[in-house]
Write a protein that holds these residues in place. Sequence first.
Motif, PDB file in Angstrom:
ATOM      1  N   ASP A   1       5.254   7.912  -2.125  1.00  0.00           N
ATOM      2  CA  ASP A   1       4.642   6.980  -1.170  1.00  0.00           C
ATOM      3  C   ASP A   1       4.091   7.710   0.055  1.00  0.00           C
ATOM      4  OD1 ASP A   1       5.750   4.142  -2.159  1.00  0.00           O
ATOM      5  OD2 ASP A   1       7.375   5.598  -2.285  1.00  0.00           O
ATOM      6  N   ILE A   2       2.994   7.171   0.592  1.00  0.00           N
ATOM      7  CA  ILE A   2       2.517   7.607   1.909  1.00  0.00           C
ATOM      8  C   ILE A   2       2.521   6.380   2.814  1.00  0.00           C
ATOM      9  CG2 ILE A   2       0.641   8.646   3.256  1.00  0.00           C
ATOM     10  CD1 ILE A   2      -0.376   9.934   0.666  1.00  0.00           C
ATOM     11  N   LEU A   3       3.220   6.500   3.935  1.00  0.00           N
ATOM     12  CA  LEU A   3       3.306   5.386   4.882  1.00  0.00           C
ATOM     13  C   LEU A   3       2.416   5.730   6.088  1.00  0.00           C
ATOM     14  CD1 LEU A   3       5.638   4.721   3.000  1.00  0.00           C
ATOM     15  CD2 LEU A   3       7.109   4.327   4.971  1.00  0.00           C
ATOM     16  N   ILE A   4       1.280   5.061   6.164  1.00  0.00           N
ATOM     17  CA  ILE A   4       0.304   5.377   7.210  1.00  0.00           C
ATOM     18  C   ILE A   4       0.549   4.504   8.445  1.00  0.00           C
ATOM     19  CG2 ILE A   4      -2.171   5.377   7.798  1.00  0.00           C
ATOM     20  CD1 ILE A   4      -2.709   5.856   4.810  1.00  0.00           C
ATOM     21  N   THR A   5       0.431   5.144   9.615  1.00  0.00           N
ATOM     22  CA  THR A   5       0.674   4.412  10.865  1.00  0.00           C
ATOM     23  C   THR A   5      -0.599   3.879  11.514  1.00  0.00           C
ATOM     24  OG1 THR A   5       0.560   6.467  12.160  1.00  0.00           O
ATOM     25  CG2 THR A   5       2.745   5.758  11.390  1.00  0.00           C
ATOM     26  N   HIS A   6      -1.699   4.639  11.398  1.00  0.00           N
ATOM     27  CA  HIS A   6      -2.965   4.177  11.998  1.00  0.00           C
ATOM     28  C   HIS A   6      -4.113   5.000  11.445  1.00  0.00           C
ATOM     29  CE1 HIS A   6      -1.850   7.493  14.666  1.00  0.00           C
ATOM     30  NE2 HIS A   6      -3.026   7.446  15.275  1.00  0.00           N
ATOM     31  N   HIS A   7      -5.339   4.579  11.787  1.00  0.00           N
ATOM     32  CA  HIS A   7      -6.517   5.085  11.071  1.00  0.00           C
ATOM     33  C   HIS A   7      -7.035   6.450  11.511  1.00  0.00           C
ATOM     34  CE1 HIS A   7      -9.460   4.418  14.302  1.00  0.00           C
ATOM     35  NE2 HIS A   7      -8.763   3.332  14.608  1.00  0.00           N
ATOM     36  N   HIS A   8      -6.503   7.040  12.569  1.00  0.00           N
ATOM     37  CA  HIS A   8      -7.066   8.301  13.068  1.00  0.00           C
ATOM     38  C   HIS A   8      -7.036   9.405  12.010  1.00  0.00           C
ATOM     39  CE1 HIS A   8      -6.574   7.249  17.634  1.00  0.00           C
ATOM     40  NE2 HIS A   8      -7.700   6.804  17.110  1.00  0.00           N
ATOM     41  N   GLY A   9      -8.102  10.220  12.030  1.00  0.00           N
ATOM     42  CA  GLY A   9      -8.287  11.265  11.019  1.00  0.00           C
ATOM     43  C   GLY A   9      -7.133  12.246  10.922  1.00  0.00           C
ATOM     44  N   ASP A  10      -6.482  12.537  12.050  1.00  0.00           N
ATOM     45  CA  ASP A  10      -5.371  13.496  12.007  1.00  0.00           C
ATOM     46  C   ASP A  10      -4.080  12.865  11.488  1.00  0.00           C
ATOM     47  OD1 ASP A  10      -5.212  11.993  14.395  1.00  0.00           O
ATOM     48  OD2 ASP A  10      -3.976  13.532  15.357  1.00  0.00           O
ATOM     49  N   HIS A  11      -4.177  11.625  10.996  1.00  0.00           N
ATOM     50  CA  HIS A  11      -3.022  10.971  10.357  1.00  0.00           C
ATOM     51  C   HIS A  11      -3.310  10.589   8.904  1.00  0.00           C
ATOM     52  CE1 HIS A  11      -0.413  10.620  13.971  1.00  0.00           C
ATOM     53  NE2 HIS A  11      -1.589  10.878  14.520  1.00  0.00           N
ATOM     54  N   VAL A  12      -4.582  10.593   8.534  1.00  0.00           N
ATOM     55  CA  VAL A  12      -4.939  10.171   7.167  1.00  0.00           C
ATOM     56  C   VAL A  12      -5.744  11.225   6.400  1.00  0.00           C
ATOM     57  CG1 VAL A  12      -4.907   7.718   7.785  1.00  0.00           C
ATOM     58  CG2 VAL A  12      -7.065   8.977   7.893  1.00  0.00           C
ATOM     59  N   GLY A  13      -6.008  12.367   7.040  1.00  0.00           N
ATOM     60  CA  GLY A  13      -6.895  13.374   6.442  1.00  0.00           C
ATOM     61  C   GLY A  13      -6.467  13.885   5.073  1.00  0.00           C
ATOM     62  N   GLY A  14      -5.157  13.864   4.790  1.00  0.00           N
ATOM     63  CA  GLY A  14      -4.666  14.395   3.512  1.00  0.00           C
ATOM     64  C   GLY A  14      -4.434  13.343   2.444  1.00  0.00           C
ATOM     65  N   VAL A  15      -4.714  12.091   2.745  1.00  0.00           N
ATOM     66  CA  VAL A  15      -4.322  10.995   1.846  1.00  0.00           C
ATOM     67  C   VAL A  15      -4.985  11.103   0.470  1.00  0.00           C
ATOM     68  CG1 VAL A  15      -4.441   8.499   1.446  1.00  0.00           C
ATOM     69  CG2 VAL A  15      -3.712   9.356   3.676  1.00  0.00           C
ATOM     70  N   SER A  16      -6.313  11.284   0.434  1.00  0.00           N
ATOM     71  CA  SER A  16      -6.983  11.211  -0.876  1.00  0.00           C
ATOM     72  C   SER A  16      -6.545  12.358  -1.783  1.00  0.00           C
ATOM     73  CB  SER A  16      -8.501  11.160  -0.715  1.00  0.00           C
ATOM     74  OG  SER A  16      -8.973  12.344  -0.143  1.00  0.00           O
TER      75      SER A  16
END
Length: 255
Positions: free
Chosen positions: A51-66
């Motif tokens: 699982d990945i639990l994302i907190t907000h949309h900023h690039g430095d928090h979601v950059g590795g998701v895909s």
Amino acid sequence: MAADIRVFTCLTDNFGYLVHDSASGATASIDAPEAAPIIRELEREGWKLTDILITHHHGDHVGGVSELKQRYGCRVIAPHDKTSKIANVDLRVANADVVKVGDLLARVLETPGHTLDHISYVFDNDKALFAADTLFSIGCGRVFEGTHPMMWDSLLKLRALPDDFRLYCGHEYTASNVRFALTIDPDNAALKARAEEVTRLRADNRPTIPVLLGQEKAANVFLRADDPDVAARLHMKGADAAKVFGELRERKNKS
Ligand SMILES: [Zn+2]
């Protein structure tokens, strides 16, 4: 069985966090600033990302998701966001929703202000708070999308959690936060103790996180905007706490 939590650095000063449930083998990454350090940590432990639990949309928090989703086929959980800025999401969550990571339970707290979509994850049984860019040690996030009263309200939600919970925040900003806080709150014994601890930890190149929430409540000036002593230091005696908070935030922005 308590959660097994790993702390490491991503990008320059983001924290990477893995939360592992040894009973089920499930492992969550809290946010995904970049894939490589997260993969390295998973491989070191022999864990598989579920699982990945994302907190907000900023690039430095979601950059590795895909990249992580492609590699592990993990589930991606993110805040409800009308603007759909976050891609690859399997499950959207809102306030009071509970996310299962194996047998571990993460409760969602909406903590807007830094961004409008910002959420925090509370693992009540494990006494762990992942507050990302809402609450830092001895600081708080910049108010980009929300308002000062909105951010203050979010901080109050986090301050209401028990003292023995551990804070895991989004960035290693503690030393800079301490320097600023001492200009406002120079006689605060808890802050001075934290300052010494932070100097020691950073000299050893160790993270300043986690930290006990009780310690933060005493030492973090941004959690004390309703303390008359803090208002007095800002020459704002009797002012509304959200206004005092706003003044603190503005001064930090300029520091
Ligand atoms: Zn952010």
